[in-house]
Design a protein around this motif. Structure first.
Motif, PDB file in Angstrom:
ATOM      1  N   PHE A 117       0.820  -1.206   0.000  1.00  0.00           N
ATOM      2  CA  PHE A 117       0.000   0.000   0.000  1.00  0.00           C
ATOM      3  C   PHE A 117       0.856   1.258   0.000  1.00  0.00           C
ATOM      4  O   PHE A 117       0.625   2.182  -0.789  1.00  0.00           O
ATOM      5  CB  PHE A 117      -0.928  -0.008   1.224  1.00  0.00           C
ATOM      6  N   PHE A 118       1.877   1.314   0.865  1.00  0.00           N
ATOM      7  CA  PHE A 118       2.704   2.517   0.968  1.00  0.00           C
ATOM      8  C   PHE A 118       3.618   2.696  -0.243  1.00  0.00           C
ATOM      9  O   PHE A 118       4.034   3.821  -0.549  1.00  0.00           O
ATOM     10  CB  PHE A 118       3.518   2.484   2.256  1.00  0.00           C
TER      11      PHE A 118
ATOM     12  N   HIS B 250      -0.965   7.686  -2.970  1.00  0.00           N
ATOM     13  CA  HIS B 250      -1.400   8.865  -3.727  1.00  0.00           C
ATOM     14  C   HIS B 250      -2.920   8.940  -3.853  1.00  0.00           C
ATOM     15  O   HIS B 250      -3.489  10.023  -4.033  1.00  0.00           O
ATOM     16  CB  HIS B 250      -0.774   8.850  -5.124  1.00  0.00           C
ATOM     17  N   GLU B 251      -3.602   7.787  -3.740  1.00  0.00           N
ATOM     18  CA  GLU B 251      -5.056   7.777  -3.867  1.00  0.00           C
ATOM     19  C   GLU B 251      -5.743   8.461  -2.681  1.00  0.00           C
ATOM     20  O   GLU B 251      -6.885   8.911  -2.799  1.00  0.00           O
ATOM     21  CB  GLU B 251      -5.572   6.340  -3.993  1.00  0.00           C
ATOM     22  N   LEU B 252      -5.040   8.539  -1.551  1.00  0.00           N
ATOM     23  CA  LEU B 252      -5.636   9.164  -0.376  1.00  0.00           C
ATOM     24  C   LEU B 252      -5.952  10.633  -0.619  1.00  0.00           C
ATOM     25  O   LEU B 252      -6.895  11.183  -0.042  1.00  0.00           O
ATOM     26  CB  LEU B 252      -4.700   9.021   0.829  1.00  0.00           C
TER      27      LEU B 252
ATOM     28  N   THR C 279      -6.662   0.433  -1.551  1.00  0.00           N
ATOM     29  CA  THR C 279      -6.931   1.624  -0.758  1.00  0.00           C
ATOM     30  C   THR C 279      -8.184   1.456   0.091  1.00  0.00           C
ATOM     31  O   THR C 279      -8.186   1.765   1.286  1.00  0.00           O
ATOM     32  CB  THR C 279      -7.091   2.856  -1.668  1.00  0.00           C
ATOM     33  N   TYR C 280      -9.246   0.942  -0.523  1.00  0.00           N
ATOM     34  CA  TYR C 280     -10.484   0.737   0.220  1.00  0.00           C
ATOM     35  C   TYR C 280     -10.277  -0.245   1.379  1.00  0.00           C
ATOM     36  O   TYR C 280     -10.715   0.011   2.509  1.00  0.00           O
ATOM     37  CB  TYR C 280     -11.580   0.217  -0.708  1.00  0.00           C
TER      38      TYR C 280
END
Length: 300
Positions: free
Chosen positions: A53-54, A59-61, A182-183
């Motif tokens: 994820f990192f 960037h999606e956050l 992300t979800y």
């Protein structure tokens, strides 16, 4: 909407097989509070997912809207209390009874998708759901007891069923806009924080525990979560919550089989018949009528 690389039903099938092991793994963890089991299940899940994820998805956050944050947090809270109540139910009733009641999601999902997403419910959907529910009840007909501790465990499992349906309904909305990674990280993180606060308030112990228990904690994260729930979350981009709710009715069958070999919980004739009825109800729902017509035309 983009087409998936593989048919969504394939990951759903793998997911159902994976979540079937959840009740078994929880039963194997003796002497640990339900909130603690749920906390470590979610904590190890996000720890395993964090490196990917990192590296690729943070960037999606920046693109998230307030609605996405809110719905993801609510879904995480629902998931946390689903686990607490379901794990607790396994202390009072059998694997078969608990998994049957937890998977009676169509009752809640049909209503939820109708009121929240205005999805039309066809007669075929209602009939397939009704048939599958009847089969699920038959699976544990001889084990359900409307009295004492078994009844208490059954009620906990039923409430857990309503909560996991809410989790899926909020997820169905958010997954249309967010990637699976992300979800899932947002929901699992919200769930983990909720469980951490719950364990603190309840003054339950975070440890130490025997090595075997830590092994089961990790397996709970890897098999039911990272394989099971992640595949369900992936499929929500292309299928309705109703599809998942019907498919998850397979879970009592897998759980009952595993319970027989591991805990010597014997299957009764009503459970075998119920399993066949569940499969019939699911097939009625998922098989495309046009596909059947083409198949019959080829064979005629």
């Amino acid at each position: 909407m983009e087409k998936p690389k593989i048919h969504p039903y394939i990951p759903i099938i793998i997911g159902v097989i994976s979540v079937s092991a959840s009740a078994i793994l929880v039963k194997l963890i003796a002497g640990v509070d339900s909130g603690v089991i749920a906390f470590y299940r979610m904590l190890f899940s996000i720890l395993i997912m964090s490196p990917l994820f990192f590296m690729k998805y943070t960037h999606e956050l920046r693109q998230l809207k307030r609605r996405d944050w809110l719905f993801s947090i609510i879904a995480g809270i629902f998931l946390a209390f689903h686990f607490i109540l379901w794990f607790e139910s396994l202390r009072y009733t059998s694997v078969a009874s608990s998994t049957v009641l937890v998977t009676l999601q169509p009752i809640f999902a049909f209503a939820g998708t109708y009121f929240f997403f205005k999805e039309r419910i066809s007669f075929k959907t209602l009939m397939s759901g009704f048939i599958a529910i009847v089969g699920s009840v038959l699976i544990s007909w001889g084990d359900l007891k409307v009295s004492g501790s078994a009844f208490y465990g059954d009620m906990l499992a039923l409430i857990a069923c309503a909560l996991v349906t809410g989790y899926l309904l909020f997820g169905q909305d958010v997954r249309q806009r967010l990637s699976l990674m992300t979800y899932t990280m947002l929901v699992y993180t919200a769930s983990t924080i909720t469980l951490f606060v719950y364990v603190l308030i309840k003054e339950e112990s975070f440890g130490p525990y025997p090595t075997n228990d830590w092994f089961w904690f990790v397996l709970l994260a890897v098999i039911p979560n990272l394989l099971g729930h992640n595949l369900f979350n992936w499929s929500l981009k292309w299928v309705s919550t109703n599809v998942l709710s019907i498919a998850i009715l397979f879970e009592p069958i897998g759980a009952a089989i595993l319970a027989y070999f591991i805990f010597n919980e014997h299957l009764m004739l009503t459970q075998v018949i119920g399993g066949a009825i569940v499969i019939a109800g699911i097939m009625l729902f998922v098989v495309d009528e046009k596909m059947l017509k083409k198949l019959f035309q080829k064979n005629s």
